[in-house]
Design an enzyme around this catalytic site. Sequence first.
Site, PDB file in Angstrom:
ATOM      1  CB  SER A   1      -0.973   0.044   1.345  1.00 36.17           C
ATOM      2  OG  SER A   1      -1.687  -0.995   1.376  1.00 36.17           O
TER       3      SER A   1
HETATM    4  N1  SAH Z   1      -0.584  -4.372   3.792  1.00 39.25           N
HETATM    5  C1  SAH Z   1       0.014  -5.107   2.757  1.00 39.25           C
HETATM    6  C2  SAH Z   1      -1.054  -5.077   1.704  1.00 39.25           C
HETATM    7  C3  SAH Z   1      -0.640  -6.295   0.729  1.00 39.25           C
HETATM    8  S1  SAH Z   1      -1.654  -6.193  -0.698  1.00 39.25           S
HETATM    9  C4  SAH Z   1       1.490  -4.304   2.366  1.00 39.25           C
HETATM   10  O1  SAH Z   1       1.175  -3.111   2.514  1.00 39.25           O
HETATM   11  O2  SAH Z   1       2.169  -5.035   1.960  1.00 39.25           O
HETATM   12  C5  SAH Z   1      -2.918  -7.165   0.023  1.00 39.25           C
HETATM   13  C6  SAH Z   1      -2.456  -8.672   0.353  1.00 39.25           C
HETATM   14  O3  SAH Z   1      -3.487  -9.371   0.851  1.00 39.25           O
HETATM   15  C7  SAH Z   1      -2.029  -9.408  -0.688  1.00 39.25           C
HETATM   16  O4  SAH Z   1      -0.584  -9.601  -0.105  1.00 39.25           O
HETATM   17  C8  SAH Z   1      -2.609 -10.634  -0.763  1.00 39.25           C
HETATM   18  O5  SAH Z   1      -1.905 -11.930  -1.000  1.00 39.25           O
HETATM   19  C9  SAH Z   1      -3.232 -10.903   0.480  1.00 39.25           C
HETATM   20  N2  SAH Z   1      -4.487 -11.514   0.447  1.00 39.25           N
HETATM   21  C10 SAH Z   1      -5.616 -11.554  -0.303  1.00 39.25           C
HETATM   22  N3  SAH Z   1      -6.404 -12.519  -0.081  1.00 39.25           N
HETATM   23  C11 SAH Z   1      -6.097 -13.041   1.087  1.00 39.25           C
HETATM   24  C12 SAH Z   1      -6.493 -13.819   2.024  1.00 39.25           C
HETATM   25  N4  SAH Z   1      -7.767 -14.545   1.813  1.00 39.25           N
HETATM   26  N5  SAH Z   1      -5.901 -14.229   2.851  1.00 39.25           N
HETATM   27  C13 SAH Z   1      -4.695 -13.870   3.458  1.00 39.25           C
HETATM   28  N6  SAH Z   1      -4.214 -12.942   2.625  1.00 39.25           N
HETATM   29  C14 SAH Z   1      -4.740 -12.578   1.335  1.00 39.25           C
END
Ligand code: SAH
Length: 280
Positions: A115
């Site tokens: 993000s």
């Molecule tokens: N706060 C994190 C956001 C990463 S993007 C950062 O800034 O690095 C969102 C993340 O959610 C991705 O890595 C994706 O793989 C994860 N995600 C999506 N669906 C998910 C689920 N059902 N369970 C666990 N992780 C999930």
Amino acid sequence: MLAPPHAGCYAVALAAVAFSRPRPLYSSLFQHRSLAFSSRASLRFILSAGMEHFSTKGSMDKNEGLVEQLKHYGMIKSDKVAEVMQIVDRGLFVPEGSPAYVDSPMPIGYNATISAPHMHATCLELLEEHLQPGMRALDVGSGTGYLTACFAMMVGPQGRTVGVEHIPELVASSINSIERSAASSLLNEGSLSVHAADGRKGWPELAPYDAIHVGAASPDIPRALLEQLKPGGRMVIPVGNFFQNLKVVDKNDDGSVHVYSEASVRFVPLTSRAAQLQDY
Ligand code: SAH
């Protein structure tokens, strides 16, 4: 203009606030480049150009520069949040070669993104009261682990922070990044852990949580996460499909729930691993 869905979170409302503020530091740059402050891209350019302008020494200097800019434009108001974002170097969490100190989401592989810094700051500020020393935090969709590390720094060694991410490769690289960051001792001593699992189910082993953050957009508020939120606790979760709102969910002491929308945002979906990797 909206970022493409895979580009990660994107706070339309916050960007608008940024454009309405005075920015004397960049006025000459603005005239020189003949840019219009009409899109998010121009803010990104200005922030990145600003970073180069006054901070070229080490990565921690650049990280500090980013935090200073976020403070300057009112994206960070809390001293505690500024402090933790200064201590946890964002540069350790983005893929090599990515411009770490720009206020923009970045691809991290597997159709996921880290993000944007202003979104991390917003979530930290919304959760700050629920991230006091000794408290418990759950980060669902922990991705790079950046925010998980920030949470762990805030709740400290007496607290407990859990990251849940369903792509095992991201879990591995997030642990690697955390090990190189200011939060490494918390990982080694066991107050911080990251697990490969479906975050829609939360992490019941350590529930209830004072703070729950969801880093991916869910069509609704998952029941399991609501159940794992402590009375008096707060969850911050993007809800929606194409049009999404960052929802703030407060659970009252009597178990009742109050929900409000903080901003229009754009996050990758909270979904199954197979659906996420479909076109990857
Ligand atoms: N706060 C994190 C956001 C990463 S993007 C950062 O800034 O690095 C969102 C993340 O959610 C991705 O890595 C994706 O793989 C994860 N995600 C999506 N669906 C998910 C689920 N059902 N369970 C666990 N992780 C999930």
